[in-house]
Design a protein around this motif. Structure first.
Motif, mmCIF file in Angstrom:
data_model
loop_
_atom_site.group_PDB
_atom_site.id
_atom_site.type_symbol
_atom_site.label_atom_id
_atom_site.label_comp_id
_atom_site.label_asym_id
_atom_site.label_seq_id
_atom_site.Cartn_x
_atom_site.Cartn_y
_atom_site.Cartn_z
ATOM 1 N N LEU B 120 -3.057 147.535 41.139
ATOM 2 C CA LEU B 120 -1.627 147.452 41.913
ATOM 3 C C LEU B 120 -1.125 145.683 41.849
ATOM 4 O O LEU B 120 -0.108 145.690 41.747
ATOM 5 N N ALA B 122 -1.381 143.739 39.473
ATOM 6 C CA ALA B 122 -0.923 143.752 37.855
ATOM 7 C C ALA B 122 0.549 144.333 38.069
ATOM 8 O O ALA B 122 1.432 143.844 37.371
ATOM 9 N N TRP B 123 0.781 145.496 38.749
ATOM 10 C CA TRP B 123 2.111 146.055 38.979
ATOM 11 C C TRP B 123 3.110 145.126 39.742
ATOM 12 O O TRP B 123 4.149 145.208 39.263
ATOM 13 N N ALA B 124 2.396 144.531 40.781
ATOM 14 C CA ALA B 124 3.363 143.598 41.437
ATOM 15 C C ALA B 124 3.826 142.315 40.918
ATOM 16 O O ALA B 124 4.602 141.636 41.243
ATOM 17 N N CYS B 125 3.099 142.074 39.723
ATOM 18 C CA CYS B 125 3.678 140.715 39.038
ATOM 19 C C CYS B 125 4.580 140.972 38.023
ATOM 20 O O CYS B 125 4.446 141.834 37.144
#
Lengths: 291, 245
Positions: B120, B122-125
């Protein structure tokens, strides 16, 4: 975004499961004995099965219990807490329905609230991400909630609510697809702002940083199958909302009919959820000149 | 805790000069080399010598062509790694507390023993700074070489991130961006250092220095010297004689 089968299964099944548990907890379908055992069992199986499926995509699932620690900031952690609270709070309600015995309706009411909070938390995991503009929008929690309620209404045989929810779901899907198409442009990120080179001129990818794929590309720059998205959108709306809605409006609600409607709805929900991931574009794709 | 700490006075980070970066990928290699040993799970490769190599890297160098309104296009090499954001979205989404920002110097790190590998963060970056290691199943990201910069066993000149230490053109600078008098802060002020994707509201610590204006290119005819051939010796004599007829 990569549409991982485990996440699609998890969100669809657990959503429908918590929807069903919420309807049962509110006493919408007064069932007793074996019938109660089967319906409550189905609700628990879907909800728990979905939660278990969600651990399949973890790199280190043996540490999953740690996910309960950060409820103050993390929606993923809150989802864990809400789901556990819902499943535990509803256990006495389920047992009372199966074995007989009265519990004040407030027990079911609190459990139902936690079922819906679980669905909200699940949807917020996606909604909170500014990096995925299509998700970072009100349609995401609205869709997750409507899918859960529609699935719950169908599985618990609530003919009138199910018919109404199918209509709402169809309209909401159309709105989410249409409005979602504009979200990436509205978010304002482009290759110029991602690199900061937009101030110099028009930016074009000259050479990629690596010749093979990497984690970012596999996970966040998923483009496979998007060419079928128009057809899949129609399939998702027809299967998840239109066909079940017509069944509830025009076919007498025999258990077999309800079962067929439920299966068609779940299949449609899977297609819609696949699109939810496959059509979502992450801003990191800008660095690679793709979306 | 995945709550962000209050803004630290010390903000360690990188300043990357897009004017001098030649795109040699030495920083990528130095980063991979250093992070294969010591700190956390080594950066793994899968099928490294096969037809489709795949591996974990904490730093990637893109190359872009930028076409201004007038004049020739520019090639700009663009190293991309964690920006150690002040408003780091990768930290707050973490369900286990594995992803955290250090209160003392602002470095964003992953406690690999607590990471469940959900992906998650990595998704938020927005910047693609995090890659899940396929072998260890934990999230890897730039540590700003936290095991070098404070390491008193290393000679003083080596107490900076491997990518900075290795850069042959000095395109990478390391320092405290919270201190307005530091060399990196002055560089940012002087050269107009900027944030990537400010619309994502992440407030990155790392800054990028724009390429300097090169001015209009001089008209160059690369074939001109070849057309003006002076013959010498026997050929020259023959040339001169033949011209007389």
């Amino acid at each position: 975004m990569h549409p991982a089968p485990s996440v699609i299964l998890f969100t669809v099944l657990s959503g429908a499961g918590f929807g069903l548990l919420a309807f049962l907890a509110l006493g919408a379908a007064p069932v007793y004995g074996l019938q109660a055992f089967l319906l409550w069992g189905l609700g628990y199986a879907l909800a728990v099965g979905g939660l278990l499926a969600s651990t399949f995509h973890l790199g280190n699932p043996q540490r999953a219990l740690r996910a309960f620690t950060q409820w103050r900031t993390s929606w993923l952690s809150r989802e864990g807490w809400a789901s556990m609270a819902a499943l535990l709070l509803l256990a006495p309600v389920a047992l009372a329905a199966i074995f007989g015995g009265g519990l004040p309706p407030v027990f079911g009411g609190i459990g139902a609230v936690f079922c819906l909070l679980t669905v909200v938390a699940t949807s917020m995991i996606y909604t909170q991400l500014r990096t995925v503009p299509r998700w970072n929008f009100w349609t995401t929690p609205a869709l997750f909630m409507t899918f859960a309620l529609t699935g719950g209404a169908i599985l618990s045989g609530q003919v009138v609510p199910a018919a109404i929810l199918c209509i709402v779901l169809a309209l909401l899907l159309v709105a989410a697809f249409r409005l979602g198409d504009r979200r990436f442009a509205d978010a304002g990120a482009d290759i110029g702002s991602a690199t900061g080179l937009g101030a110099v001129g028009a930016v074009r990818v000259l050479a990629p940083p690596h010749t093979g794929p990497n984690y970012l590309m596999k996970e966040m720059i998923h483009v496979v199958g998007r060419k079928h998205s128009a057809r899949l959108r129609q399939i998702a709306i027809v299967l998840s909302a239109v066909v079940p809605g017509l069944i509830f409006l025009f076919v007498p609600p025999f258990p077999v009919v309800l079962g067929v409607a439920a299966v068609i709805h779940i299949a449609g929900a899977m297609v819609a959820r696949w699109l939810f991931f496959a059509e979502a574009e992450h801003v990191v794709g800008l660095y690679y000149g793709r979306r | 805790m995945t709550a962000l700490p209050p803004p630290s006075a010390k903000k360690l980070g990188l300043v990357i000069d897009l004017d001098t970066c030649v795109g040699c990928h030495a920083c990528v290699t130095a980063c991979k080399g250093w992070n294969d040993q010591g700190y956390g799970a080594p950066l793994s490769d899968q099928n490294a010598y096969g037809s489709e190599p795949y591996g974990t890297f904490l730093n990637r160098v893109h190359s872009y062509e930028v076409q201004p309104d007038t004049g020739p296009a520019q090639v700009i090499n663009f190293p991309r790694s964690c920006l150690h954001c002040e408003n780091a979205p990768c930290v707050t989404v973490c369900p286990t507390g594995a992803s955290y920002k250090r209160a003392e110097d602002g470095i964003v790190l992953v406690n690999e023993d607590a990471c469940i590998g959900c992906g998650l963060c990595a998704w938020a970056c927005p910047y693609g700074a995090r890659e899940l290691d396929a072998q260890a199943g934990v999230m890897k990201k730039c540590t700003l070489c936290v095991d070098r910069i404070y390491n008193e066993n290393l000679p003083e000149e080596d107490r900076q991130p491997a990518c900075v230490r290795t850069c042959p053109t000095n395109a990478r600078h390391f320092g405290d961006l919270g201190d307005p008098d530091s060399a990196v802060s002055k560089l940012v002020a002087e050269r107009g250092g900027y944030d990537l994707m400010p619309e994502m509201d992440t407030r990155p610590v790392n800054k990028y220095l724009p390429s300097r204006s090169k001015g209009p290119a001089a008209e160059i005819d690369v074939l001109a010297p070849l057309l003006d051939v002076k013959t010498t010796g026997f050929a020259g004599w023959l040339d001169r004689m033949l011209e007389k007829f």
